[in-house]
Design a protein around this motif. Sequence first.
Motif, PDB file in Angstrom:
ATOM      1  N   LYS A  43       0.849  -1.216   0.000  1.00 28.96           N
ATOM      2  CA  LYS A  43       0.000   0.000   0.000  1.00 28.96           C
ATOM      3  C   LYS A  43       0.875   1.253   0.000  1.00 28.96           C
ATOM      4  CE  LYS A  43      -4.258  -1.672   1.058  1.00 28.96           C
ATOM      5  NZ  LYS A  43      -5.402  -1.578   0.236  1.00 28.96           N
ATOM      6  N   LEU A  44       1.950   1.220   0.798  1.00 26.38           N
ATOM      7  CA  LEU A  44       2.822   2.398   0.865  1.00 26.38           C
ATOM      8  C   LEU A  44       3.518   2.624  -0.477  1.00 26.38           C
ATOM      9  CD1 LEU A  44       4.339   2.004   4.462  1.00 26.38           C
ATOM     10  CD2 LEU A  44       2.572   3.579   3.703  1.00 26.38           C
ATOM     11  N   LEU A  45       3.953   1.536  -1.105  1.00 24.34           N
ATOM     12  CA  LEU A  45       4.614   1.704  -2.414  1.00 24.34           C
ATOM     13  C   LEU A  45       3.615   2.204  -3.457  1.00 24.34           C
ATOM     14  CD1 LEU A  45       7.027  -1.382  -2.563  1.00 24.34           C
ATOM     15  CD2 LEU A  45       7.587   1.012  -2.091  1.00 24.34           C
ATOM     16  N   GLN A  46       2.389   1.704  -3.399  1.00 22.38           N
ATOM     17  CA  GLN A  46       1.363   2.210  -4.337  1.00 22.38           C
ATOM     18  C   GLN A  46       1.125   3.704  -4.111  1.00 22.38           C
ATOM     19  OE1 GLN A  46      -2.068  -0.290  -3.740  1.00 22.38           O
ATOM     20  NE2 GLN A  46      -1.097  -2.067  -4.686  1.00 22.38           N
ATOM     21  N   GLY A  47       1.124   4.099  -2.830  1.00 23.95           N
ATOM     22  CA  GLY A  47       0.962   5.519  -2.500  1.00 23.95           C
ATOM     23  C   GLY A  47       2.099   6.343  -3.094  1.00 23.95           C
ATOM     24  N   LEU A  48       3.319   5.840  -2.942  1.00 24.53           N
ATOM     25  CA  LEU A  48       4.487   6.551  -3.509  1.00 24.53           C
ATOM     26  C   LEU A  48       4.368   6.667  -5.027  1.00 24.53           C
ATOM     27  CD1 LEU A  48       7.879   5.321  -2.002  1.00 24.53           C
ATOM     28  CD2 LEU A  48       6.958   7.636  -2.064  1.00 24.53           C
ATOM     29  N   GLU A  49       3.907   5.591  -5.658  1.00 23.03           N
ATOM     30  CA  GLU A  49       3.755   5.610  -7.126  1.00 23.03           C
ATOM     31  C   GLU A  49       2.748   6.683  -7.533  1.00 23.03           C
ATOM     32  OE1 GLU A  49       4.754   0.957  -8.259  1.00 23.03           O
ATOM     33  OE2 GLU A  49       2.734   1.492  -7.603  1.00 23.03           O
ATOM     34  N   ARG A  50       1.668   6.765  -6.783  1.00 24.67           N
ATOM     35  CA  ARG A  50       0.629   7.754  -7.105  1.00 24.67           C
ATOM     36  C   ARG A  50       1.105   9.188  -6.858  1.00 24.67           C
ATOM     37  NH1 ARG A  50      -2.700   4.897  -3.972  1.00 24.67           N
ATOM     38  NH2 ARG A  50      -2.752   6.506  -2.373  1.00 24.67           N
ATOM     39  N   LEU A  51       1.790   9.380  -5.722  1.00 20.03           N
ATOM     40  CA  LEU A  51       2.072  10.760  -5.293  1.00 20.03           C
ATOM     41  C   LEU A  51       3.405  11.292  -5.801  1.00 20.03           C
ATOM     42  CD1 LEU A  51       1.025  10.390  -1.525  1.00 20.03           C
ATOM     43  CD2 LEU A  51      -0.374  11.260  -3.398  1.00 20.03           C
ATOM     44  N   VAL A  52       4.369  10.380  -6.024  1.00 25.23           N
ATOM     45  CA  VAL A  52       5.734  10.864  -6.278  1.00 25.23           C
ATOM     46  C   VAL A  52       6.302  10.410  -7.621  1.00 25.23           C
ATOM     47  CG1 VAL A  52       8.108  10.842  -5.402  1.00 25.23           C
ATOM     48  CG2 VAL A  52       6.213  10.958  -3.798  1.00 25.23           C
ATOM     49  N   ASP A  53       6.243   9.107  -7.887  1.00 25.06           N
ATOM     50  CA  ASP A  53       6.933   8.602  -9.077  1.00 25.06           C
ATOM     51  C   ASP A  53       6.355   7.229  -9.444  1.00 25.06           C
ATOM     52  OD1 ASP A  53       8.671   7.629 -10.982  1.00 25.06           O
ATOM     53  OD2 ASP A  53      10.445   7.646  -9.683  1.00 25.06           O
ATOM     54  N   PRO A  54       5.674   7.120 -10.596  1.00 27.24           N
ATOM     55  CA  PRO A  54       5.083   5.834 -10.977  1.00 27.24           C
ATOM     56  C   PRO A  54       6.133   4.732 -11.140  1.00 27.24           C
ATOM     57  CG  PRO A  54       4.621   7.557 -12.635  1.00 27.24           C
ATOM     58  CD  PRO A  54       5.426   8.193 -11.551  1.00 27.24           C
ATOM     59  N   ASP A  55       7.397   5.137 -11.281  1.00 24.94           N
ATOM     60  CA  ASP A  55       8.492   4.170 -11.503  1.00 24.94           C
ATOM     61  C   ASP A  55       9.328   3.909 -10.261  1.00 24.94           C
ATOM     62  OD1 ASP A  55       8.277   3.344 -14.020  1.00 24.94           O
ATOM     63  OD2 ASP A  55       9.664   4.832 -14.899  1.00 24.94           O
ATOM     64  N   VAL A  56       8.851   4.361  -9.103  1.00 28.72           N
ATOM     65  CA  VAL A  56       9.718   4.390  -7.926  1.00 28.72           C
ATOM     66  C   VAL A  56      10.321   3.015  -7.601  1.00 28.72           C
ATOM     67  CG1 VAL A  56       7.889   4.110  -6.184  1.00 28.72           C
ATOM     68  CG2 VAL A  56       9.951   5.379  -5.608  1.00 28.72           C
ATOM     69  N   ARG A  57       9.566   1.934  -7.823  1.00 27.59           N
ATOM     70  CA  ARG A  57      10.082   0.603  -7.437  1.00 27.59           C
ATOM     71  C   ARG A  57      11.399   0.283  -8.135  1.00 27.59           C
ATOM     72  NH1 ARG A  57       5.317  -2.910  -5.410  1.00 27.59           N
ATOM     73  NH2 ARG A  57       3.647  -1.446  -5.750  1.00 27.59           N
ATOM     74  N   ARG A  58      11.507   0.731  -9.401  1.00 28.74           N
ATOM     75  CA  ARG A  58      12.726   0.416 -10.169  1.00 28.74           C
ATOM     76  C   ARG A  58      13.954   1.130  -9.591  1.00 28.74           C
ATOM     77  NH1 ARG A  58      13.962   1.786 -14.989  1.00 28.74           N
ATOM     78  NH2 ARG A  58      12.449   3.461 -15.311  1.00 28.74           N
ATOM     79  N   HIS A  59      13.689   2.151  -8.769  1.00 34.60           N
ATOM     80  CA  HIS A  59      14.809   2.959  -8.267  1.00 34.60           C
ATOM     81  C   HIS A  59      15.233   2.587  -6.842  1.00 34.60           C
ATOM     82  CE1 HIS A  59      14.882   5.518 -11.774  1.00 34.60           C
ATOM     83  NE2 HIS A  59      13.559   5.530 -11.738  1.00 34.60           N
TER      84      HIS A  59
END
Length: 493
Positions: free
Chosen positions: A396-412
């Motif tokens: 849920k937190l990673l989905q939140g980050l994707e929505r609010l900050v960067d849709p690609d955040v997991r790759r980073h």
Amino acid sequence: MKSVIIIGAGLGGLAAALRLQHMGFAVTVIEKQKRAGGRSNVLQEHGFRVDIGPTILVMKETFDETYRAIGQDLNRRVKFVPLDPNYRIYYHDGAYIDLFNSMAKLAAECERIEPGVTTRLFRFIGEGAKKYELGMDFVARNYDHITDLANPQAAARLIETGAYQNLYAQAGKFFKTDKLRKAFTFHSMFLGLSPFDALAMYSLITYADLVEGMQYPMGGIYSIVEDMVALAGEMGVTLRTGAPVEEILIDGGRAKGVRLAGGEVVTADIVVSNADLVYTYKELVPASYRRDYTDAKLDKMDYACSGYLLYLGVDKVYPQMRHQALYFSEDYRANLDAIFRTKTLPADPSFHMNNPTITDPSLAPPGHSVLYLLAPMPNLQGNVDWDAAAPLVREKLLQGLERLVDPDVRRHIVWEREYRPADWLDDINAPYGVAFGSLSHGFFQSSYFRPHNVARDIPGLYFVGQGTYPGIGMPMVMLSARLLAERLAKEQT
Ligand SMILES: Cc1cc2nc3c(=O)[nH]c(=O)nc-3n(C[C@H](O)[C@H](O)[C@H](O)COP(=O)(O)OP(=O)(O)OC[C@H]3O[C@@H](n4cnc5c(N)ncnc54)[C@H](O)[C@@H]3O)c2cc1C
């Protein structure tokens, strides 16, 4: 020269050590963990440095005053920078608002959400100022008798400001939209209280936050801990780490010292516990000596919430982010009821997002950022299976980050750690894995009604930190060290 043992090197234990050593006591601090800091600890791995606990520093004056009391100047030793805005608040529908401490900018932000709100906003802040003044009257003092609460002027102000009313309901009189009601009440969570249950009095924190502003110490909150440890060394305090206390020794009814794991006995004239107060009574003081705080009484008290934390190192920078941000779930009430009432896993958790590298790039390798995500969670009085729940909350937190900050955040993501409720229990002996502090701040667990900083049933035993008054949070813990020092000056010198 009287000797003092302080159990625990949290901020409260360290601040007390500095003050008492300065007053002429011979102080030994005995800390369970490898490193001082307690809840205000740090992770340093792979070039990332992350505060694991507190990141929001308000009422910095309480730290300044601690240093002044021992003839030091905090601002010469640690560099602080102001944060403005204090926070960005994100809502479920993609809207956001920046909480500036410039009043004109704050009003402009609020007008975007609720046209025509400016006069009501300023009235809310004005009322907050009165509550702040009233609250500080109750906070910055030691209590011995219930009559210490009697203060006709304060009673009149309590009625005038409606500080005894419900926080969220009272905010509803100033703000018409749920969005602004959320933005101006969430601060009670810092004390482990839902805004739906808290007293309106606690909008004094919102006031302090907005008007006094927020400060960031370069290097993170842990740089203050490091400086306090360095000062303690310079002043001659003995600090022993990796040394869990297993029992407070009582002789002839008086606290006389401690027994460490492994059997070593260390004696002193005075024992101060900075370890959690409930834990101290239950686990370190033999039951036969406890008249005032029996297990049954401690079990009936109200405990604050816990939290799930995710710390990420990413190989990217996000200049569009704010240093501090909060995301409020759509059904805020359901989220808070899950945490505080049903003690179940919230379906759509609200969370706090901190990107200190915005202000302080030294916390990560060049071109990298630190992201700190904190979702308040029920404490371990609930029956959440954390092995199953942690991956769900992380997702849920990673989905939140994707929505609010960067849709690609997991790759980073190049580095990651988490902290679960049971970790607070294991690492710092926090009852039920509470995060911010153990006893929540309902009326009957505040000021005179909160456990006092002296154990009247066991002479020679005192307390400092979040478990005693004034209570939870770094500024309150700094004040608790001042109150302890004032008490010892009266009773032990
Ligand atoms: C995730 C999180 C976020 C927070 N965010 C904020 C924030 O943004 N702003 C804010 O102001 N506050 C915040 N807080 C609250 C704040 O960190 C605490 O209220 C405060 O740091 C408590 O300090 P303390 O000195 O009372 O005790 P603690 O930090 O709890 O220290 C107690 C110490 O006692 C030691 N100890 C325990 N048992 C023993 C034993 N048997 N023997 C020896 N040592 C022992 C522990 O290891 C620990 O070091 C946050 C807390 C957490 C956990």
